[in-house]
Motif scaffolding. Structure first.
Motif, short mmCIF file in Angstrom:
data_model
loop_
_atom_site.label_atom_id
_atom_site.label_comp_id
_atom_site.label_asym_id
_atom_site.label_seq_id
_atom_site.Cartn_x
_atom_site.Cartn_y
_atom_site.Cartn_z
N LYS A 1 -11.54 2.32 -9.51
CA LYS A 1 -11.05 1.77 -10.79
C LYS A 1 -9.54 1.51 -10.74
CE LYS A 1 -12.62 4.87 -13.74
NZ LYS A 1 -13.42 5.80 -12.90
N VAL A 2 -8.83 2.31 -9.94
CA VAL A 2 -7.37 2.14 -9.86
C VAL A 2 -6.95 1.71 -8.45
CG1 VAL A 2 -6.74 3.65 -11.78
CG2 VAL A 2 -7.13 4.64 -9.52
N LYS A 3 -7.89 1.13 -7.71
CA LYS A 3 -7.63 0.57 -6.39
C LYS A 3 -7.15 1.61 -5.38
CE LYS A 3 -6.47 -3.90 -8.45
NZ LYS A 3 -5.38 -4.80 -8.82
N ILE A 4 -7.73 2.83 -5.46
CA ILE A 4 -7.47 3.85 -4.44
C ILE A 4 -8.67 3.91 -3.51
CG2 ILE A 4 -7.18 6.32 -3.99
CD1 ILE A 4 -5.56 6.50 -6.58
N ARG A 5 -8.43 3.71 -2.23
CA ARG A 5 -9.50 3.71 -1.25
C ARG A 5 -9.03 4.38 0.02
NH1 ARG A 5 -11.27 -1.66 1.64
NH2 ARG A 5 -12.92 -0.91 3.00
N ARG A 6 -9.77 5.42 0.44
CA ARG A 6 -9.49 6.16 1.67
C ARG A 6 -8.01 6.59 1.76
NH1 ARG A 6 -12.28 2.51 6.26
NH2 ARG A 6 -12.01 4.36 7.56
N GLY A 7 -7.54 7.17 0.65
CA GLY A 7 -6.18 7.72 0.64
C GLY A 7 -5.08 6.68 0.56
N TYR B 1 0.83 -1.21 0.00
CA TYR B 1 0.00 0.00 0.00
C TYR B 1 0.86 1.26 0.00
CZ TYR B 1 -3.85 -3.14 1.00
OH TYR B 1 -4.77 -4.15 0.91
N ILE B 2 0.33 2.28 -0.69
CA ILE B 2 0.94 3.61 -0.68
C ILE B 2 -0.08 4.59 -0.11
CG2 ILE B 2 1.80 5.50 -2.11
CD1 ILE B 2 2.80 3.46 -4.12
N LYS B 3 0.27 5.24 1.00
CA LYS B 3 -0.62 6.25 1.58
C LYS B 3 -0.32 7.60 0.96
CE LYS B 3 -1.23 4.12 6.13
NZ LYS B 3 -1.01 4.27 7.58
N PHE B 4 -1.36 8.36 0.70
CA PHE B 4 -1.18 9.73 0.19
C PHE B 4 -2.49 10.49 0.43
CE2 PHE B 4 -3.65 7.86 -3.11
CZ PHE B 4 -4.28 8.90 -3.78
N GLY B 5 -2.43 11.78 0.30
CA GLY B 5 -3.65 12.60 0.36
C GLY B 5 -4.40 12.41 1.67
N SER B 6 -5.75 12.37 1.57
CA SER B 6 -6.60 12.29 2.76
C SER B 6 -7.54 11.10 2.66
CB SER B 6 -7.43 13.58 2.88
OG SER B 6 -8.36 13.64 1.81
N MET B 7 -8.32 10.86 3.72
CA MET B 7 -9.28 9.75 3.75
C MET B 7 -10.33 9.89 2.66
SD MET B 7 -8.61 7.64 6.35
CE MET B 7 -10.06 6.99 7.17
N GLY B 8 -10.50 11.11 2.15
CA GLY B 8 -11.52 11.34 1.12
C GLY B 8 -11.07 10.99 -0.29
N CYS B 9 -9.84 10.54 -0.45
CA CYS B 9 -9.32 10.20 -1.78
C CYS B 9 -9.74 8.78 -2.14
CB CYS B 9 -7.79 10.31 -1.80
SG CYS B 9 -7.17 11.99 -1.53
N ASN B 10 -10.61 8.66 -3.14
CA ASN B 10 -11.12 7.35 -3.55
C ASN B 10 -11.22 7.27 -5.07
OD1 ASN B 10 -12.09 5.89 -0.94
ND2 ASN B 10 -12.90 7.97 -0.74
N ASP B 11 -10.82 6.16 -5.65
CA ASP B 11 -10.99 5.87 -7.07
C ASP B 11 -10.89 4.36 -7.24
OD1 ASP B 11 -11.01 5.57 -9.80
OD2 ASP B 11 -9.60 7.22 -10.20
#
Length: 595
Positions: A328-334, A316-326
């Motif tokens: 389609k590219v497996k981004i969930r809660r930052g 996992y790579i953490k970045f941004g905030s808990m509101g970052c979600n996408d």
């Protein structure tokens, strides 16, 4: 573990070993007192790294002010908030600058110069190298002054008698050593005089790591006469692979058993492959912007990459905030999820390339290899260690990784090199020679097909151009004290043109060891350096040729090649006695043109 010998010099000295790494750097030193056994110390306190006292490495990074001056370097450039300060003050960040120094041909298929983080506008790699050397030198001075009793007076008594040993990857050659010496002068380490520049010495990272392993007792189990070891120094930019045989244990004598290798497959290549993948993966995503990708790569480098150990698990790579979600590219809660396959695609090429070179060295070694030591910063990777261990078991090789990952290995080994030359013979990686003319022989088919490439010399001899004369052959083992020479004959109508000689030393990088002609595969012959010497004292003989009087001169160009740095002299015979004079080696400045 061989004990260091008492220092045999007559005056007190300081020797500094400086390892400028692609991602991290280190410094070691020893104070040399006549008759005393030296102790090698590491510099373990750096500005900006007070909270990590005892750490022997600092990041190889700098920030430059808009006017080109250094704003900060090392650990201070990595302090929290520096990126905000850089934004406010338009500072320019520099990393991985060492790779700009590499020879163009080294692993050219893997990395292009344009792929590297750029140097600041108006700065050459030598400028940046010099700025960072100056910073490390100040760190060493501060540490020694603060650590030793009467440190300030100790430093002032030694600062004009400091010997510097700079380490470099196995694949660096004389041109890179010349640039590093130039940087040492620019950094104020030594004056630009012959005596000052002679205080700068070089050692390959592979040999420095061997010295450290010997001096630390890590090789005790394998250090028996007839045994051999391989050193795999996996760093940030390069993986340096060297193999050595223990010829005798008391006194300790070590020789290379095959030529050393260097590949650009260090840990920065993992980052580069991750960056390329993330940019492709996120090109349609809202998070595919430069800022988010930079944030992801920073986290990847510091947290994801170092702990990767099993391709069966997700990373996992953490970045941004808990509101970052996408989704389609497996981004969930930052958090961006990377599959084991993704991580494997970053790491696998470095492992495969390293194993390939290990197999090559094992095959070419003149002695049987059984033990491999894995050192360097990249050695800390649990996946690299476990995977390499598994692959080497199939080759009947045992892998050892020192507990400390020997981050300080190279700097300490560089100091050790100045004190004790354990390695007494090195194997030539390529063939060195010169372009020559040879007497034309029409009975020789190779000469006959070059009949159009002949001319007549002053003596009337017809000669063929583009022949190659090998001085040092690939695979040849050369001892430290050994020298090789090449006889020369110069002919000229004007005697004054024989007052100097300038000749190119050419490196043949092809598969064979003794090529005869340069016109068959000209792309495999590259100028290594130019040797220039004053031959005005060398006798010349007056001769009569078909076009009148001419002068002939005989002398030898002598190469001293068993050291870590190529040196040259010129020799001639005068009244039956061999005379010697200095010859200057000049390297082509091919760095700027290839930026």
């Amino acid at each position: 573990m061989p004990a260091l010998q008492p220092y045999s010099g007559s005056v007190r000295k300081l020797v500094l070993g400086i390892d400028v790494g692609t991602t991290y750097s280190g410094i070691a030193y020893a104070i040399l007192d006549p008759g005393e056994v030296p102790i090698i110390h590491g510099v373990t306190r750096f500005p900006g790294q007070e909270s990590a006292a005892g750490d022997s490495k600092i990041p190889s990074i700098l920030y430059y002010n808009p006017d080109g001056s250094v704003a900060c370097a090392g650990a201070e450039a990595a302090l929290p908030g520096m990126d905000l300060e850089a934004e406010d003050n338009e500072l320019v960040f520099v990393e991985w600058f060492k790779l700009h120094l590499r020879p163009e041909r080294l692993d050219a298929g893997e990395i292009k110069r344009r792929d590297l983080p750029p140097l600041p506008r108006g700065k050459t790699v030598v400028d940046v190298f010099a700025d960072f050397l100056a910073y490390l030198f100040r760190c060493a001075k501060r540490y020694i002054c603060e650590t030793h009793a009467n440190g300030d007076s100790l430093w002032s008594s030694l600062e004009d008698r400091i010997e510097f040993v700079l380490s470099h990857p196995n694949g660096w050659e004389g041109a890179q050593q010349g640039k590093m010496r130039q940087a040492a002068v620019m950094a104020g380490l030594v004056p630009q005089t012959p005596a000052g520049q002679a205080r700068v010495h070089f050692i390959t990272e592979g040999e420095a790591s061997l010295n450290f392993c010997i001096q630390s007792g890590l090789t005790n189990e394998t250090m028996r006469a007839g045994q051999s070891v391989m050193i795999v120094d996996a760093g940030g930019g390069t993986v340096d692979i060297s193999s050595y045989g223990f010829i005798s244990v008391s006194p300790l004598a070590v020789e290379e058993v095959t030529s050393a290798d260097c590949i650009l497959q260090g840990s920065t290549r993992i980052n580069a492959r991750a960056e390329a993948h993330l940019k492709e993966l996120l090109k349609e995503s809202a998070f595919g912007n430069d800022e988010d990708i930079k944030s992801m790569l920073d986290y990847f480098d510091k947290a994801t990459k170092p702990v990767f150990k099993d391709e069966k698990e997700s990373s996992y790579i953490k970045f941004g905030s808990m509101g970052c979600n996408d989704p389609k590219v497996k981004i969930r809660r930052g958090q961006l999820m990377l599959t084991g396959e993704d991580m494997l695609s970053y790491f696998q090429p470095s492992l495969d390339a390293t194993v390939s070179v290990i197999e090559k060295q094992r095959k070419n070694a003149t002695r049987t290899l059984s033990t491999v030591f894995l050192v360097g910063g990249f050695a800390a990777s649990p996946w690299l260690y476990a995977s390499l261990k598994h692959r080497l078991e199939d080759l009947d090789l045992t892998l050892c990784r020192p507990d400390s990952h020997t981050n300080k290995a190279v700097a300490n080994g560089a100091v050790c090199f100045f004190l004790e030359h354990f390695v007494s013979a090195r194997v030539m990686k390529m063939t060195y020679g010169i372009k020559v003319v040879v007497d034309y022989d029409p009975a020789d088919p190779e000469h006959l097909q070059r009949a159009a490439n002949t001319y007549m010399r002053q003596s009337g001899r017809v000669v063929v151009r583009d022949a190659f004369s090998s001085i040092l052959k690939k695979g040849m083992r050369v001892r430290e004290t050994e020298e090789v020479s090449q006889p020369y004959v110069q002919e000229a109508h004007d005697s004054r043109t024989l007052d100097s000689v300038v000749t190119d030393i050419v490196a043949y990088r092809g598969p064979g060891a003794d090529p005869r002609w340069m016109d068959l595969t000209p792309e495999l012959f590259t100028p290594l350096c130019t040797v220039a010497a004053d031959t005005s004292r060398v006798a010349r003989v007056t001769r009569q040729g078909p076009k009148g009087v001419y002068y002939e001169q005989h002398f030898n160009v002598v190469l001293l090649c068993g050291l870590t740095e190529l040196q040259a002299q010129i020799s001639w015979t005068e009244d039956g006695i061999e005379r010697r004079g200095p010859a200057k080696i000049v390297y082509d400045d091919d760095l700027e043109a290839s930026q």
